[in-house]
Motif scaffolding. Structure first.
Motif, PDB file in Angstrom:
ATOM      1  N   LYS A   8      16.989  -1.440  -6.475  1.00 15.73           N
ATOM      2  CA  LYS A   8      16.682  -2.772  -7.011  1.00 15.73           C
ATOM      3  C   LYS A   8      15.200  -2.864  -7.381  1.00 15.73           C
ATOM      4  O   LYS A   8      14.849  -3.345  -8.466  1.00 15.73           O
ATOM      5  CB  LYS A   8      17.037  -3.848  -5.975  1.00 15.73           C
ATOM      6  N   GLY A   9      14.332  -2.381  -6.525  1.00 17.53           N
ATOM      7  CA  GLY A   9      12.897  -2.437  -6.783  1.00 17.53           C
ATOM      8  C   GLY A   9      12.487  -1.580  -7.966  1.00 17.53           C
ATOM      9  O   GLY A   9      11.697  -2.015  -8.816  1.00 17.53           O
ATOM     10  N   ALA A  11      14.389  -0.578 -10.449  1.00 19.12           N
ATOM     11  CA  ALA A  11      14.949  -1.171 -11.667  1.00 19.12           C
ATOM     12  C   ALA A  11      14.080  -2.333 -12.137  1.00 19.12           C
ATOM     13  O   ALA A  11      13.827  -2.487 -13.337  1.00 19.12           O
ATOM     14  CB  ALA A  11      16.383  -1.634 -11.426  1.00 19.12           C
ATOM     15  N   ALA A  12      13.591  -3.133 -11.206  1.00 21.03           N
ATOM     16  CA  ALA A  12      12.715  -4.248 -11.568  1.00 21.03           C
ATOM     17  C   ALA A  12      11.401  -3.732 -12.154  1.00 21.03           C
ATOM     18  O   ALA A  12      10.884  -4.291 -13.124  1.00 21.03           O
ATOM     19  CB  ALA A  12      12.447  -5.128 -10.348  1.00 21.03           C
ATOM     20  N   GLU A  17      17.087  -5.079 -15.990  1.00 24.02           N
ATOM     21  CA  GLU A  17      17.635  -6.251 -15.313  1.00 24.02           C
ATOM     22  C   GLU A  17      19.082  -6.070 -14.871  1.00 24.02           C
ATOM     23  O   GLU A  17      19.450  -6.492 -13.781  1.00 24.02           O
ATOM     24  CB  GLU A  17      17.489  -7.488 -16.196  1.00 24.02           C
ATOM     25  N   ARG A  20      19.077  -3.954 -11.819  1.00 25.98           N
ATOM     26  CA  ARG A  20      18.487  -4.687 -10.707  1.00 25.98           C
ATOM     27  C   ARG A  20      19.504  -5.666 -10.126  1.00 25.98           C
ATOM     28  O   ARG A  20      19.662  -5.776  -8.919  1.00 25.98           O
ATOM     29  CB  ARG A  20      17.230  -5.444 -11.156  1.00 25.98           C
ATOM     30  N   TYR A  24      21.064  -5.616  -6.428  1.00 28.56           N
ATOM     31  CA  TYR A  24      20.943  -6.812  -5.591  1.00 28.56           C
ATOM     32  C   TYR A  24      22.300  -7.173  -4.985  1.00 28.56           C
ATOM     33  O   TYR A  24      22.408  -7.435  -3.778  1.00 28.56           O
ATOM     34  CB  TYR A  24      20.395  -7.975  -6.415  1.00 28.56           C
TER      35      TYR A  24
END
Length: 70
Positions: A8-9, A11-12, A17, A20, A24
């Motif tokens: 997630k981190g 990808a951000a 998006e 991410r 998430y």
């Protein structure tokens, strides 16, 4: 949950998006011990990671326009 959190981190960081958001959702499912949901999300995560890698590999990192150099 650590792997989903890490994906997630990253990808951000790269503005991916959709990946991410998938990571998430996987992180939440893992925290709630919804293991079947986590396993069912793996193909989507794998596809998102592959897409992110492909996009990063397609960048011409030596292009002065990319780096902001003149």
């Amino acid at each position: 949950t650590l792997y989903a959190h890490t994906i997630k981190g990253q990808a951000a960081n790269f503005l991916c998006e959709s990946l991410r958001a998938k990571a998430y959702d996987m992180e939440l499912a893992a925290k709630e011990n919804r293991n079947e949901d986590v396993y069912s999300m793996l193909p989507g995560i794998e596809e998102g990671v592959d897409n992110m890698i492909h996009a990063l590999q397609s960048i011409d990192w030596s292009d002065p326009g990319f780096t902001g150099e003149s």
